[in-house]
Design a protein around this motif. Structure first.
Motif, PDB file in Angstrom:
ATOM      1  N   VAL A   1       0.840  -1.200   0.000  1.00  0.00           N
ATOM      2  CA  VAL A   1       0.000   0.000   0.000  1.00  0.00           C
ATOM      3  C   VAL A   1       0.872   1.245   0.000  1.00  0.00           C
ATOM      4  CG1 VAL A   1      -1.655   1.329   1.358  1.00  0.00           C
ATOM      5  CG2 VAL A   1      -1.964  -1.132   1.078  1.00  0.00           C
ATOM      6  N   GLU A   2       1.920   1.246   0.809  1.00  0.00           N
ATOM      7  CA  GLU A   2       2.829   2.399   0.851  1.00  0.00           C
ATOM      8  C   GLU A   2       3.519   2.593  -0.494  1.00  0.00           C
ATOM      9  OE1 GLU A   2       6.522   4.184   3.544  1.00  0.00           O
ATOM     10  OE2 GLU A   2       5.524   2.318   4.125  1.00  0.00           O
ATOM     11  N   ALA A   3       3.771   1.487  -1.199  1.00  0.00           N
ATOM     12  CA  ALA A   3       4.398   1.586  -2.523  1.00  0.00           C
ATOM     13  C   ALA A   3       3.453   2.193  -3.550  1.00  0.00           C
ATOM     14  CB  ALA A   3       4.846   0.206  -2.985  1.00  0.00           C
TER      15      ALA A   3
ATOM     16  N   CYS B   1     -14.566  -8.425 -15.359  1.00  0.00           N
ATOM     17  CA  CYS B   1     -14.972  -7.052 -15.033  1.00  0.00           C
ATOM     18  C   CYS B   1     -16.135  -7.040 -14.048  1.00  0.00           C
ATOM     19  CB  CYS B   1     -15.340  -6.292 -16.297  1.00  0.00           C
ATOM     20  SG  CYS B   1     -13.939  -5.895 -17.381  1.00  0.00           S
ATOM     21  N   GLN B   2     -17.082  -7.968 -14.232  1.00  0.00           N
ATOM     22  CA  GLN B   2     -18.217  -8.060 -13.310  1.00  0.00           C
ATOM     23  C   GLN B   2     -17.752  -8.467 -11.912  1.00  0.00           C
ATOM     24  OE1 GLN B   2     -20.499 -10.895 -15.596  1.00  0.00           O
ATOM     25  NE2 GLN B   2     -21.830  -9.310 -16.465  1.00  0.00           N
ATOM     26  N   VAL B   3     -16.824  -9.415 -11.857  1.00  0.00           N
ATOM     27  CA  VAL B   3     -16.271  -9.839 -10.567  1.00  0.00           C
ATOM     28  C   VAL B   3     -15.546  -8.676  -9.904  1.00  0.00           C
ATOM     29  CG1 VAL B   3     -14.524 -11.312  -9.493  1.00  0.00           C
ATOM     30  CG2 VAL B   3     -16.099 -12.267 -11.179  1.00  0.00           C
ATOM     31  N   ARG B   4     -14.734  -7.967 -10.663  1.00  0.00           N
ATOM     32  CA  ARG B   4     -14.011  -6.806 -10.121  1.00  0.00           C
ATOM     33  C   ARG B   4     -14.975  -5.785  -9.522  1.00  0.00           C
ATOM     34  NH1 ARG B   4     -11.929  -3.266 -14.696  1.00  0.00           N
ATOM     35  NH2 ARG B   4     -14.202  -3.013 -14.787  1.00  0.00           N
ATOM     36  N   ASP B   5     -16.028  -5.456 -10.260  1.00  0.00           N
ATOM     37  CA  ASP B   5     -16.956  -4.428  -9.784  1.00  0.00           C
ATOM     38  C   ASP B   5     -17.646  -4.850  -8.496  1.00  0.00           C
ATOM     39  OD1 ASP B   5     -16.233  -2.976 -11.993  1.00  0.00           O
ATOM     40  OD2 ASP B   5     -18.084  -3.352 -13.115  1.00  0.00           O
ATOM     41  N   ALA B   6     -18.068  -6.118  -8.429  1.00  0.00           N
ATOM     42  CA  ALA B   6     -18.750  -6.602  -7.228  1.00  0.00           C
ATOM     43  C   ALA B   6     -17.783  -6.675  -6.048  1.00  0.00           C
ATOM     44  CB  ALA B   6     -19.365  -7.976  -7.487  1.00  0.00           C
ATOM     45  N   ALA B   7     -16.581  -7.209  -6.275  1.00  0.00           N
ATOM     46  CA  ALA B   7     -15.610  -7.329  -5.187  1.00  0.00           C
ATOM     47  C   ALA B   7     -15.203  -5.962  -4.661  1.00  0.00           C
ATOM     48  CB  ALA B   7     -14.381  -8.095  -5.680  1.00  0.00           C
ATOM     49  N   TRP B   8     -14.968  -5.022  -5.555  1.00  0.00           N
ATOM     50  CA  TRP B   8     -14.538  -3.675  -5.149  1.00  0.00           C
ATOM     51  C   TRP B   8     -15.638  -2.966  -4.359  1.00  0.00           C
ATOM     52  CZ3 TRP B   8      -9.701  -2.848  -5.064  1.00  0.00           C
ATOM     53  CH2 TRP B   8      -9.171  -1.552  -4.968  1.00  0.00           C
ATOM     54  N   HIS B   9     -16.879  -3.256  -4.697  1.00  0.00           N
ATOM     55  CA  HIS B   9     -18.018  -2.629  -4.009  1.00  0.00           C
ATOM     56  C   HIS B   9     -18.080  -3.054  -2.540  1.00  0.00           C
ATOM     57  CE1 HIS B   9     -22.087  -1.084  -3.351  1.00  0.00           C
ATOM     58  NE2 HIS B   9     -22.378  -2.256  -2.814  1.00  0.00           N
ATOM     59  N   TYR B  10     -17.831  -4.340  -2.267  1.00  0.00           N
ATOM     60  CA  TYR B  10     -18.008  -4.862  -0.913  1.00  0.00           C
ATOM     61  C   TYR B  10     -16.726  -4.862  -0.082  1.00  0.00           C
ATOM     62  CZ  TYR B  10     -22.568  -6.509  -2.500  1.00  0.00           C
ATOM     63  OH  TYR B  10     -23.851  -6.568  -2.984  1.00  0.00           O
ATOM     64  N   ALA B  11     -15.572  -4.790  -0.708  1.00  0.00           N
ATOM     65  CA  ALA B  11     -14.307  -4.931   0.023  1.00  0.00           C
ATOM     66  C   ALA B  11     -13.989  -3.686   0.849  1.00  0.00           C
ATOM     67  CB  ALA B  11     -13.174  -5.222  -0.950  1.00  0.00           C
ATOM     68  N   VAL B  12     -13.142  -3.896   1.869  1.00  0.00           N
ATOM     69  CA  VAL B  12     -12.762  -2.848   2.822  1.00  0.00           C
ATOM     70  C   VAL B  12     -11.267  -2.598   2.695  1.00  0.00           C
ATOM     71  CG1 VAL B  12     -12.643  -2.246   5.272  1.00  0.00           C
ATOM     72  CG2 VAL B  12     -14.605  -3.542   4.390  1.00  0.00           C
ATOM     73  N   ALA B  13     -10.849  -1.345   2.793  1.00  0.00           N
ATOM     74  CA  ALA B  13      -9.422  -1.010   2.721  1.00  0.00           C
ATOM     75  C   ALA B  13      -8.635  -1.857   3.717  1.00  0.00           C
ATOM     76  CB  ALA B  13      -9.225   0.471   3.017  1.00  0.00           C
ATOM     77  N   THR B  14      -7.481  -2.342   3.288  1.00  0.00           N
ATOM     78  CA  THR B  14      -6.746  -3.316   4.103  1.00  0.00           C
ATOM     79  C   THR B  14      -6.329  -2.761   5.468  1.00  0.00           C
ATOM     80  OG1 THR B  14      -5.045  -5.032   3.970  1.00  0.00           O
ATOM     81  CG2 THR B  14      -4.408  -2.828   3.236  1.00  0.00           C
ATOM     82  N   THR B  15      -6.028  -1.462   5.558  1.00  0.00           N
ATOM     83  CA  THR B  15      -5.674  -0.879   6.856  1.00  0.00           C
ATOM     84  C   THR B  15      -6.853  -0.952   7.821  1.00  0.00           C
ATOM     85  OG1 THR B  15      -6.193   1.284   5.886  1.00  0.00           O
ATOM     86  CG2 THR B  15      -3.874   0.658   5.989  1.00  0.00           C
TER      87      THR B  15
END
Length: 247
Positions: free
Chosen positions: A164-166, A223-237
Motif C-alpha cells: 500500500v505504501e508503494a 470485469c463483473q467480478v471486479r466491480d462486485a468485489a470492489w463494491h463490498y471490500a474494505v481497505a486493508t488498513t
C-alpha cells in the motif's frame, strides 16, 4: 476430480449455481428439481439415472464457459511483462488460503519472528508499483480472508501494508461475503479490462502456471467480478484493525 465454482444468480450464494469439473470441463448444475408433471411428460429419452433441474437462463449466459475457449497453461514468467506494460489498470482477485510463494519468501520467517514488513524501495515489486503509479496507472487488488484468518492470510495482511505504501490499493473481503456476492474461488489478474491472467495452483498453493484469456466473455466476467468485489471490500488498513480487535 475437482469442482470449480463458476457463479450463482442467488443473493444467498446457495442455488442456482454452476460448477465446472476442471479435468473434463463438464458443467455441473445446481438448481430446484423439476416437479411439474406436464413438463416431465414432455421430456425425451429420459434415463433412470437422470435428474432435471430448473435454473434461470442468466445463470448459463453469465457463467457457462465457452466450449472452444481452452486456454493453454503457461509459466507465470511469460506474463511478467504485463506488470510494466499495462496502460491503465492492473487488478487482482486473491482467493487462496495460502501461497507457497509467500512461505518460500525471505519475508515469511522475518514476519513469523515478529518483524514488521513495510515499504522497501529496493524490492522489485515495490519499485515497479511506485514507478507505475507515479505514471498515473493503478494497481488494485481484493484479498479474501477467512474467519479466523489463516496463517497465510495473516502474513498478507501484514506484508500488504508495504504494498500500500508503494502505491497499491489493497482491499479485503471476508470469504462469507464473497460467497454471498457470487464471487469465484479462483485467482486472476485483469489488465486494462481486456486481458485476464487466471492462475492454476497445486494443492499446496504452488503456482502451476497461468491461462491468458482475451475473449469477450472471459473479460466481461472478470470485469463483473471486479466491480462486485470492489463494491463490498474494505481497505486493508481498516480491515486489519478489525481483525486485530477480534483475535
Amino acid at each position: 476430480m475437482t469442482l470449480r465454482f463458476l457463479g450463482t444468480t442467488s443473493d444467498d450464494g446457495d442455488c442456482p449455481t454452476l460448477y465446472e469439473v476442471e479435468e473434463t470441463r463438464q458443467i455441473v448444475v445446481q438448481g430446484d428439481r423439476l416437479t411439474d408433471p406436464e413438463h416431465l411428460d414432455q421430456l425425451r429419452d429420459v434415463k433412470e439415472s437422470e435428474t432435471f433441474v430448473v435454473i434461470p437462463r442468466e445463470l448459463l449466459t453469465r457463467f457457462a464457459p465457452r466450449s472452444d475457449d481452452v486456454a493453454e497453461l503457461v509459466p507465470f514468467k511469460e506474463v511478467a511483462h504485463l506488470f510494466a506494460e499495462f496502460k491503465h489498470t492492473a487488478w487482482r482477485l486473491e482467493t487462496q488460503r495460502g501461497y507457497a510463494s509467500d512461505r518460500e519468501s525471505p519475508k515469511w520467517n522475518r514476519w513469523r519472528a515478529g518483524e514488521s514488513l513495510g515499504y522497501d524501495p529496493a524490492h522489485p515489486w515495490h519499485a515497479n508499483v511506485r514507478t507505475q503509479t507515479e505514471a498515473g496507472k493503478r494497481f488494485e487488488r481484493v484479498r479474501l480472508v477467512d474467519d479466523p484468518p489463516t496463517e497465510g492470510q495473516r502474513f498478507l495482511l501484514a506484508s500488504g501494508l508495504g504494498n500500500v505504501e508503494a502505491g497499491e490499493d489493497i482491499r479485503n473481503l471476508s470469504r462469507a461475503e464473497a460467497q454471498r456476492a457470487g464471487l469465484p474461488d479462483y485467482d486472476f489478474w485483469l489488465f486494462d479490462s481486456r486481458t485476464v491472467v487466471e492462475f492454476a495452483f497445486g494443492s499446496d498453493g504452488t503456482t502451476l502456471g497461468v491461462r491468458v484469456r482475451e475473449d469477450a466473455e472471459s473479460v466481461l466476467r472478470a470485469c463483473q467480478v471486479r466491480d462486485a468485489a470492489w463494491h463490498y471490500a474494505v481497505a486493508t488498513t481498516e480491515f486489519q484493525a478489525g481483525v486485530r480487535s477480534t483475535m
